[in-house]
Design a protein around this motif. Structure first.
Motif, short mmCIF file in Angstrom:
data_model
loop_
_atom_site.label_atom_id
_atom_site.label_comp_id
_atom_site.label_asym_id
_atom_site.label_seq_id
_atom_site.Cartn_x
_atom_site.Cartn_y
_atom_site.Cartn_z
N ASP A 170 34.00 8.10 -59.66
CA ASP A 170 33.55 9.14 -60.60
C ASP A 170 32.17 8.82 -61.17
O ASP A 170 31.91 8.99 -62.36
CB ASP A 170 34.56 9.30 -61.74
N TRP A 171 31.28 8.38 -60.29
CA TRP A 171 29.94 7.97 -60.70
C TRP A 171 28.86 8.82 -60.02
O TRP A 171 27.68 8.61 -60.24
CB TRP A 171 29.75 6.49 -60.36
N ASN A 172 29.28 9.73 -59.17
CA ASN A 172 28.27 10.53 -58.45
C ASN A 172 27.89 11.77 -59.22
O ASN A 172 28.43 12.06 -60.29
CB ASN A 172 28.77 10.88 -57.04
N ASP A 173 26.94 12.52 -58.69
CA ASP A 173 26.37 13.64 -59.43
C ASP A 173 27.39 14.76 -59.63
O ASP A 173 28.50 14.73 -59.09
CB ASP A 173 25.08 14.15 -58.75
N GLY A 174 27.02 15.73 -60.43
CA GLY A 174 27.92 16.85 -60.71
C GLY A 174 27.13 18.07 -61.13
O GLY A 174 25.92 18.03 -61.31
N MET A 175 27.84 19.18 -61.22
CA MET A 175 27.25 20.39 -61.81
C MET A 175 28.35 21.12 -62.56
O MET A 175 29.53 20.84 -62.37
CB MET A 175 26.62 21.27 -60.74
N GLN A 176 27.95 22.05 -63.40
CA GLN A 176 28.90 22.64 -64.32
C GLN A 176 29.16 24.12 -64.05
O GLN A 176 29.58 24.85 -64.95
CB GLN A 176 28.41 22.44 -65.75
N ALA A 177 28.91 24.59 -62.83
CA ALA A 177 29.33 25.93 -62.47
C ALA A 177 30.84 26.04 -62.63
O ALA A 177 31.57 25.07 -62.46
CB ALA A 177 28.93 26.25 -61.03
N LYS A 178 31.33 27.25 -62.95
CA LYS A 178 32.75 27.42 -63.25
C LYS A 178 33.63 26.96 -62.10
O LYS A 178 34.73 26.46 -62.30
CB LYS A 178 33.02 28.89 -63.57
N ALA A 179 33.17 27.14 -60.87
CA ALA A 179 33.95 26.71 -59.70
C ALA A 179 33.13 25.74 -58.87
O ALA A 179 33.13 25.78 -57.65
CB ALA A 179 34.37 27.92 -58.87
N GLY A 180 32.42 24.86 -59.55
CA GLY A 180 31.55 23.92 -58.85
C GLY A 180 32.26 22.62 -58.54
O GLY A 180 33.26 22.59 -57.83
N GLY A 181 31.76 21.54 -59.09
CA GLY A 181 32.31 20.23 -58.79
C GLY A 181 31.20 19.22 -58.68
O GLY A 181 30.14 19.36 -59.29
N HIS A 182 31.41 18.23 -57.87
CA HIS A 182 30.43 17.16 -57.66
C HIS A 182 29.78 17.39 -56.29
O HIS A 182 30.35 17.03 -55.26
CB HIS A 182 31.12 15.80 -57.71
N PRO A 183 28.59 17.98 -56.26
CA PRO A 183 28.03 18.41 -54.97
C PRO A 183 27.76 17.30 -53.99
O PRO A 183 27.82 17.51 -52.77
CB PRO A 183 26.75 19.16 -55.36
N SER A 184 27.48 16.07 -54.48
CA SER A 184 27.22 14.99 -53.53
C SER A 184 28.48 14.56 -52.78
O SER A 184 28.39 13.79 -51.82
CB SER A 184 26.57 13.78 -54.22
N ASP A 185 29.65 15.08 -53.17
CA ASP A 185 30.84 14.88 -52.34
C ASP A 185 30.59 15.38 -50.92
O ASP A 185 31.18 14.88 -49.95
CB ASP A 185 32.03 15.66 -52.91
#
Length: 466
Positions: A90-105
């Motif tokens: 749980d150290w990678n990047d993220g975004m806060q779109a309602k249905a987003g997530g951690h894009p670097s996944d």
């Protein structure tokens, strides 16, 4: 193709033909360096070890790299194992779109495809950037209807992979449909109290599926032509929506807006954890009698539910605000060592955690609800009271690494060092960091990715400091 799928495909193909602006390319490179750092750290995690053990049984030629293991692995298997590595701490990047997530996944999926296609570093950056934008464009337009963060990651990954594979418009549509209609992940992975390995692995299934579906489409495998708008398509569950592509016309890209994490902790807690050093200077933890937190209801239910007051696993601990705040106040900060079993289960921390009480506020609900592209504030008001009657009030909105308070290149380099120390030695670390800051100039990104197969001997921090 239905109109929604056409919109996604045409956006992906148009993006692939457009050179990245310098600022976007620089941001994409920084996010790549960040993702590689946490992936290397993640090789030591038990979920990643299990995934890698299974992945390396699947040989392929041409094949992809499993980080820290070997090359020549089936691309979808390598993508899965590496995605678990990227996400597990749980150290990678993220975004806060309602249905987003951690894009670097999604990055490991693009890695695997770039490696087998021998794509350039510039092409890899383009594919990753368009996958980020598609994930954000879908995520900003609707919520997940209680599905997990991988809901749109499969399709976004498939389209990024499709560009690297050189798929035509029709087969790009098949790839997106295959990925979307065959994987609808449930949100239970990260809600409902105690969390398990799938909290950090759920999206890896979507990424693996995206890689595989792009390959299927390349081979001629077909899918439902109307995955969104058709009878029992996704709109049957979510209602109709229109992707926002780009998310912020004329403004920053999703790549630029995606936040980075200075330490391994759930995103909504980062701003409060930023305060810990200053609070320690103000009063030692043994003199803090109570900590009252006010936050949005979404955050309260996610990081302060009853199970988070007695975490028993690493996955629960890094989503437990009471645990992380207690550790930060005692130890001075949050590191990967904060999640060792003996620390998570330390009975001395429980009395401190019990001093922390959290409530929700309609005011903070409204603040959190305001979406700014794919970013938002995470409001928390913290009231610290000492045994001698002193009081300190702190209001938090953004954390370091947020779009509104971004990490610098020096910050990313520092994170790279902290994340990889103990896994790779200092000299190898410098080589890897140089590789990834220079990825835009690589003629064959696969050669750079392939060098991650051999991380060299691990070196302890004590040995490095001799």
């Amino acid at each position: 193709m239905d109109k929604t799928t056409e919109r996604l495909v045409d956006f992906a193909l148009d993006s692939a033909r457009t050179e990245l602006p310098a600022a976007v390319r620089e941001s994409a490179t920084a996010h790549l360096v960040d993702a590689v750092a946490v992936a290397i750290a993640g090789t030591a995690a038990e979920p990643a070890r299990l995934a890698a053990d299974l992945a390396v049984r699947s040989a392929a030629s041409p094949g992809a790299t499993v980080i820290g293991r070997r090359r020549g692995v089936a691309p979808e298997a390598a993508a899965f194992a590496n995605a678990v590595m990227v996400r597990t701490y749980d150290w990678n990047d993220g975004m806060q779109a309602k249905a987003g997530g951690h894009p670097s996944d999604m990055i490991p999926g693009l890695f695997a495809t770039a490696e087998v296609t021998r794509s350039s570093g510039a092409d890899l950056l383009t594919a990753i950037t368009l996958a980020y934008e598609i994930l954000g464009g879908l995520g900003a337009a609707t919520d997940r209807a209680n599905f997990d963060q991988g809901l749109f990651m499969g399709a976004a990954t498939a389209l990024g992979c499709g560009v690297l594979l050189g798929l035509d418009r029709e087969r790009m549509g098949e790839a997106a449909s295959l990925a979307l209609t065959t994987a609808l992940p449930l949100g239970v992975h990260r809600w409902g109290g105690a969390l398990a390995m799938t909290k950090g692995g759920s999206t890896a299934f979507a990424v693996k599926n995206g890689v595989f579906c792009a390959q299927l489409a390349q081979a001629g495998f077909t899918s439902a032509p109307e995955p969104f708008e058709g009878y029992y398509g996704l709109f049957h569950v979510t209602g109709e929506f229109e992707p926002r592509l780009p998310v912020s016309p004329g403004g920053p890209s999703v790549m630029e807006m995606a936040h980075q994490k200075p330490y391994p902790a759930e995103s909504q807690c980062l701003g409060l954890l930023d305060l810990a050093p200053r609070i320690r200077e103000w009063a030692p933890v043994e003199e803090i009698e109570s900590i009252e937190l006010t936050m949005a209801d979404h955050a309260l239910r996610h990081v302060c539910d009853p199970a988070k007051y007695d975490p028993r696993t690493r996955e629960t601990a890094d989503h437990s605000l009471p645990y992380m705040l207690a550790v930060a106040l005692v130890d001075g900060g949050i590191t990967l060592d904060s999640y060792r079993p003996e620390r998570v289960l330390d009975p001395a921390l429980r009395p401190i955690m019990r001093r922390i009480r959290a409530t929700s506020s309609p005011e903070f609900d409204a603040i959190r609800a305001r979406l700014d592209g794919v970013t938002r504030a995470h409001p928390i008001r913290a009231v610290f009271r000492t045994t001698d009657g002193r009081e300190r009030v702190e209001d938090v909105r953004y954390h370091r690494g947020h779009f509104r308070d971004p990490m610098t290149r020096d910050d990313v380099d520092d994170k790279f060092d902290r994340a990889t120390r103990g896994v790779v030695g200092a000299a190898r670390r410098a080589e890897l960091r140089a590789d990834w800051w220079g990825i835009a100039e690589a003629a064959d990104a696969g050669e750079v990715i392939g060098r991650l197969a051999d991380l060299g001997p691990s070196t302890s921090e004590d040995e490095e400091n001799r």
